[in-house]
Scaffold this motif. Sequence first.
Motif, mmCIF file in Angstrom:
data_model
loop_
_atom_site.group_PDB
_atom_site.id
_atom_site.type_symbol
_atom_site.label_atom_id
_atom_site.label_comp_id
_atom_site.label_asym_id
_atom_site.label_seq_id
_atom_site.Cartn_x
_atom_site.Cartn_y
_atom_site.Cartn_z
ATOM 1 N N LYS A 107 0.604 -1.001 0.266
ATOM 2 C CA LYS A 107 0.047 -0.026 0.084
ATOM 3 C C LYS A 107 1.063 1.198 0.046
ATOM 4 O O LYS A 107 0.496 2.274 -0.693
ATOM 5 C CB LYS A 107 -0.785 -0.426 1.312
ATOM 6 C CG LYS A 107 -1.900 -1.485 1.243
ATOM 7 C CD LYS A 107 -2.919 -1.089 2.732
ATOM 8 C CE LYS A 107 -3.376 0.459 2.900
ATOM 9 N NZ LYS A 107 -3.522 -0.335 4.634
ATOM 10 N N MET A 108 2.233 0.687 0.745
ATOM 11 C CA MET A 108 3.155 2.685 0.598
ATOM 12 C C MET A 108 3.971 2.414 -0.439
ATOM 13 O O MET A 108 4.464 3.930 -0.767
ATOM 14 C CB MET A 108 4.748 2.131 1.339
ATOM 15 C CG MET A 108 3.691 2.396 3.381
ATOM 16 S SD MET A 108 2.083 3.833 3.844
ATOM 17 C CE MET A 108 4.295 4.663 3.410
ATOM 18 N N VAL A 109 3.556 1.941 -1.509
ATOM 19 C CA VAL A 109 5.022 1.824 -2.691
ATOM 20 C C VAL A 109 4.279 3.173 -3.505
ATOM 21 O O VAL A 109 5.221 4.330 -3.496
ATOM 22 C CB VAL A 109 4.928 0.738 -3.893
ATOM 23 C CG1 VAL A 109 5.191 0.868 -5.314
ATOM 24 C CG2 VAL A 109 4.967 -0.516 -2.677
ATOM 25 N N MET A 114 6.078 8.646 -4.897
ATOM 26 C CA MET A 114 6.054 10.227 -4.324
ATOM 27 C C MET A 114 7.059 11.272 -4.260
ATOM 28 O O MET A 114 7.026 11.999 -3.998
ATOM 29 C CB MET A 114 4.452 10.093 -4.163
ATOM 30 C CG MET A 114 3.222 10.016 -5.154
ATOM 31 S SD MET A 114 2.006 10.421 -5.337
ATOM 32 C CE MET A 114 2.141 12.298 -5.712
ATOM 33 N N GLN A 115 6.664 10.171 -2.585
ATOM 34 C CA GLN A 115 7.750 10.706 -2.036
ATOM 35 C C GLN A 115 9.419 11.089 -2.192
ATOM 36 O O GLN A 115 9.926 12.364 -1.665
ATOM 37 C CB GLN A 115 7.642 10.044 0.036
ATOM 38 C CG GLN A 115 8.794 10.851 1.204
ATOM 39 C CD GLN A 115 8.576 10.618 2.249
ATOM 40 O OE1 GLN A 115 7.738 8.509 1.979
ATOM 41 N NE2 GLN A 115 8.827 10.407 3.121
ATOM 42 N N ALA A 116 9.664 9.891 -2.591
ATOM 43 C CA ALA A 116 11.377 9.724 -3.103
ATOM 44 C C ALA A 116 11.419 11.260 -4.631
ATOM 45 O O ALA A 116 12.275 11.757 -4.474
ATOM 46 C CB ALA A 116 11.352 8.910 -4.019
ATOM 47 N N ALA A 117 9.765 11.355 -5.001
ATOM 48 C CA ALA A 117 10.276 12.031 -6.348
ATOM 49 C C ALA A 117 10.395 13.647 -5.892
ATOM 50 O O ALA A 117 9.802 14.578 -6.483
ATOM 51 C CB ALA A 117 8.988 11.424 -7.199
ATOM 52 N N PRO A 308 -0.556 12.428 1.509
ATOM 53 C CA PRO A 308 -0.658 13.362 2.706
ATOM 54 C C PRO A 308 -0.929 11.991 3.794
ATOM 55 O O PRO A 308 -0.075 11.850 4.686
ATOM 56 C CB PRO A 308 -1.091 14.183 2.413
ATOM 57 C CG PRO A 308 -1.167 14.697 1.089
ATOM 58 C CD PRO A 308 -1.283 12.852 0.135
ATOM 59 N N ALA A 309 -2.043 11.623 3.627
ATOM 60 C CA ALA A 309 -2.965 10.315 4.960
ATOM 61 C C ALA A 309 -2.161 9.540 5.520
ATOM 62 O O ALA A 309 -2.270 9.261 6.140
ATOM 63 C CB ALA A 309 -4.512 10.700 4.518
ATOM 64 N N GLN A 310 -1.857 9.008 4.304
ATOM 65 C CA GLN A 310 -0.780 7.397 3.799
ATOM 66 C C GLN A 310 0.219 8.153 4.739
ATOM 67 O O GLN A 310 0.601 7.006 5.711
ATOM 68 C CB GLN A 310 -0.874 7.030 3.180
ATOM 69 C CG GLN A 310 -0.077 5.544 2.865
ATOM 70 C CD GLN A 310 -1.915 4.245 3.376
ATOM 71 O OE1 GLN A 310 -2.605 4.801 3.275
ATOM 72 N NE2 GLN A 310 -1.541 3.535 4.263
ATOM 73 N N LEU A 311 0.801 8.582 4.111
ATOM 74 C CA LEU A 311 2.030 9.214 5.301
ATOM 75 C C LEU A 311 2.157 8.813 7.015
ATOM 76 O O LEU A 311 2.782 8.584 6.949
ATOM 77 C CB LEU A 311 3.281 9.874 3.861
ATOM 78 C CG LEU A 311 3.655 9.802 2.959
ATOM 79 C CD1 LEU A 311 3.826 10.499 1.993
ATOM 80 C CD2 LEU A 311 4.709 8.545 2.699
ATOM 81 N N PHE A 312 1.498 10.562 6.617
ATOM 82 C CA PHE A 312 0.491 10.338 8.273
ATOM 83 C C PHE A 312 0.696 9.228 9.174
ATOM 84 O O PHE A 312 0.881 9.066 9.800
ATOM 85 C CB PHE A 312 0.354 11.003 8.319
ATOM 86 C CG PHE A 312 -0.284 11.805 9.943
ATOM 87 C CD1 PHE A 312 0.639 13.029 10.457
ATOM 88 C CD2 PHE A 312 -1.834 11.741 10.061
ATOM 89 C CE1 PHE A 312 0.346 12.816 11.876
ATOM 90 C CE2 PHE A 312 -2.050 11.763 11.357
ATOM 91 C CZ PHE A 312 -1.333 12.780 12.490
ATOM 92 N N HIS A 313 -0.593 8.929 8.128
ATOM 93 C CA HIS A 313 -1.141 7.544 8.719
ATOM 94 C C HIS A 313 1.035 5.658 9.370
ATOM 95 O O HIS A 313 0.363 6.113 10.875
ATOM 96 C CB HIS A 313 -2.091 6.397 8.546
ATOM 97 C CG HIS A 313 -2.494 5.425 9.297
ATOM 98 N ND1 HIS A 313 -2.517 4.174 8.707
ATOM 99 C CD2 HIS A 313 -3.657 5.528 10.545
ATOM 100 C CE1 HIS A 313 -3.095 3.936 9.466
ATOM 101 N NE2 HIS A 313 -4.184 4.303 10.236
ATOM 102 N N GLU A 314 1.684 5.835 8.318
ATOM 103 C CA GLU A 314 2.035 5.632 8.979
ATOM 104 C C GLU A 314 3.075 5.689 9.725
ATOM 105 O O GLU A 314 3.912 5.170 10.537
ATOM 106 C CB GLU A 314 2.851 4.716 7.478
ATOM 107 C CG GLU A 314 4.029 4.267 7.478
ATOM 108 C CD GLU A 314 3.441 2.901 6.836
ATOM 109 O OE1 GLU A 314 4.048 1.835 7.704
ATOM 110 O OE2 GLU A 314 2.423 2.307 6.681
#
Length: 327
Positions: A107-109, A114-117, A308-314
């Motif tokens: 799910k994080m892929v 996007m974060q790396a880019a 943004p929500a997925q990264l914060f949740h993780e």
Amino acid sequence: MVLAARRSVGGVKMDRSSKLQPQREQRFVRQVDWNLFRQFHEIVRAGSVSAAARYLHTHQPGLSLALKRLEEQVGVPLCRRTPQGVELTPAGKMVFEQVTDVVEAIKMVPHVAMQAAKRIEGTLRLGMISDITSGELDEALSSFVRRHPDVTLQIDIGTWRGVLDAVAAGECDVGVTYESDSVPKIRYEPMVRESQQLYCGRSHPLFGSSIRNPATLADERFILAVADEPKDVERFRLHYDLGKNTVAYADDLTEAMRLIRLSAGIGFLPTIVAEPLGERLWPLLPVSLLPDYFIYLITSAAVPLSTPAQLFHEEMLRRLRAKPEFR
């Protein structure tokens, strides 16, 4: 019985079984149907094959066959059928933990890419009940804002029911709330266990008292934070007939605390919120009697999270799962 052939080379014993093991693992990786793991994951999450079939929009016999094929490929039974649904075997529990980690990683892929880019932008919508005290939440917010300056942070404060409904409807990405009864398609992660105490103000006649039997307070003037009252506290209150002489209804804890502090009546407040006020509020009940409950981090299982929500949740999950009590 497994026979392992051994031979010595230069005085060192060589175990042929140790060479065969990686070969078996590689063959399993090449041959296994990865979709079977996803279907197994959904069966366990749904609690039964029929419920998972409805969620996946597929037929129950096909899903049952998929579970059987996975068990054949793994080599051991993973589930037992019961009248209540499926029950994991010890092996099934271990496999489910492994599969859950894989599902979360997959799910994080797109979000990690996007974060790396360096393309993280948009809005992170948080819904929270008032007066939340959590070091993990503060640290995660601070870290997230610092690392993602192009993301707009929107925080809406509401009642526990309002936060729950907003997350379920997709109006908030992540919620922080309490709730005793599990709601379908809402994922719950425990954040902190909170307790509530019955308080009175400094000029109240009960100030300085210690009440062993809460029922003796049934006729006292009561301040009720009706929209912010956890169900566990409500059950405790009704059990002892507290609040039958309610003189004020507050929309949230802040207003309820103001009225209790002014000695308009007695009322329940979270200990973590009220204790810093020290002499301005007096705790009336023994600690052993206090009702307690979990505050949860919640997300919708039906509405996909934005990046943004997925990264914060993780980020929150990493911090929460590092806490000793949740390991």
